[in-house]
Design an enzyme around this catalytic site. Structure first.
Site, mmCIF file in Angstrom:
data_model
loop_
_atom_site.group_PDB
_atom_site.id
_atom_site.type_symbol
_atom_site.label_atom_id
_atom_site.label_comp_id
_atom_site.label_asym_id
_atom_site.label_seq_id
_atom_site.Cartn_x
_atom_site.Cartn_y
_atom_site.Cartn_z
ATOM 1 C CD GLU A 123 12.839 72.469 76.921
ATOM 2 O OE1 GLU A 123 13.528 71.442 76.720
ATOM 3 O OE2 GLU A 123 13.347 73.571 77.203
ATOM 4 C CD GLU A 171 15.802 76.791 76.441
ATOM 5 O OE1 GLU A 171 14.904 76.844 77.318
ATOM 6 O OE2 GLU A 171 15.554 76.847 75.228
#
Ligand code: CO8
Length: 259
Positions: free
Chosen positions: A133, A113
């Site tokens: 995640e 990210e």
């Protein structure tokens, strides 16, 4: 720039700066301190008229192996909500100065990210990207589900976010996540050369080019084209437009004043 503990910042000449994540024992895991330091350092560079482009990098082994799992593990909803966990990272995407991510090794979760928050993404042939995640019982929290989907499309983004599978550099380039792959040893020199090229352009015009491209992710085609047209007309108010076009006509190199 010497009071940072989790990053180093150096001016690399050619109107460029290099920010290096420096938590080697945690593979540059992004804790709140890293976030605060990266945001503070890049915002200071953003305000500096002598800086035209900033390179963000990590180590050979890890650009960043994600948000800091150990820091997040004990947090509850109210902790996350009241601290507005990770929202300060948005400020990196709001910088006006162009940024280059030079990614070697792991760029997972928050690391992927962070790379996607930068404007130009260069990868070494050792780079590994993913949003794993889900394997920890959470989802991306720094824009990964949105920026990865815009970068590579639904098919790959959905698979990566649902399975936690990672992509190597070649797949990331094919999918359009990275602009180019560079041999690992050449990554930093190449990223700095790209940054120097960008920083050699008129800074306000580069800022407008960045703003125009980013607008494509925020609006419709007709509105985006209208936005571009307004900025295109506006660049004719710069001294650098006169200089750039005069230099071409005179067959010489332009000497931009960044005004
Ligand atoms: N956080 C904290 N510590 C980490 C992290 C991390 N993300 N990644 C690695 N470390 C630490 C390890 O715990 C280890 O520490 P120690 O030596 O004290 O045990 C050290 O770094 C070295 O790591 P490994 O021994 O695991 O190194 P390997 O080479 O064996 O493996 C890997 C490298 C494959 C990258 C492995 O470390 C790994 O899988 N890391 C986690 C990757 C991951 O899942 N990242 C996503 C994290 S979640 C996230 O980024 C966003 C969450 C969004 C939440 C939204 C909230 C609002």
């Amino acid at each position: 720039t010497t009071d940072y503990e989790t990053i180093t910042v150096e001016r690399t000449g050619d109107r460029t700066a290099l920010l290096t994540l420096n938590r080697p024992k945690a593979l540059n895991a992004l804790n709140l301190q890293v976030m605060e330091e990266v945001v503070a350092a890049t915002e200071a560079l953003d305000r500096d008229p002598d800086i035209g482009c900033v390179v963000l990098t990590g180590s050979a082994k890890a650009f960043a192996a994600g948000a800091d799992i150990k820091e997040m593990q004990p947090q509850g909803y109210m902790d996350m909500y009241l601290t507005d966990w990770f929202t300060a990272w948005d400020r990196l995407g709001n910088l006006r100065t162009p940024t280059v991510a030079a990614v070697s090794g792991y760029a997972l979760g928050g690391g992927c990210e962070l790379a996607m928050l930068c404007d130009i993404l260069l990868a070494s042939d050792t780079a590994v990207f993913g949003q794993p995640e889900i394997k920890l019982g959470v989802i991306p929290g720094i824009g990964g589900s949105q920026r990865l989907t815009r970068a590579v499309g639904k098919a790959k983004a959905m698979e990566l976010c649902l399975t936690g599978r990672t992509m190597d550099a070649a797949e990331a380039e094919r999918a359009g996540l990275v602009s180019r792959i560079v041999p690992a040893d050449d990554l930093l020199p190449e990223a700095l050369a790209v940054a120097a090229t960008v920083a050699g352009m008129s800074k306000p015009v580069a800022m407008m080019a960045k703003e125009a491209v980013n607008r494509a992710f925020e609006t419709t085609l007709a509105e985006g084209v209208r936005f571009e047209r307004r900025l295109f007309h506006a660049v004719f108010a710069t001294a650098d437009q006169k200089e750039g076009m005069s230099a071409f006509v005179d067959k010489r190199a332009p000497d931009f004043t960044h005004r």
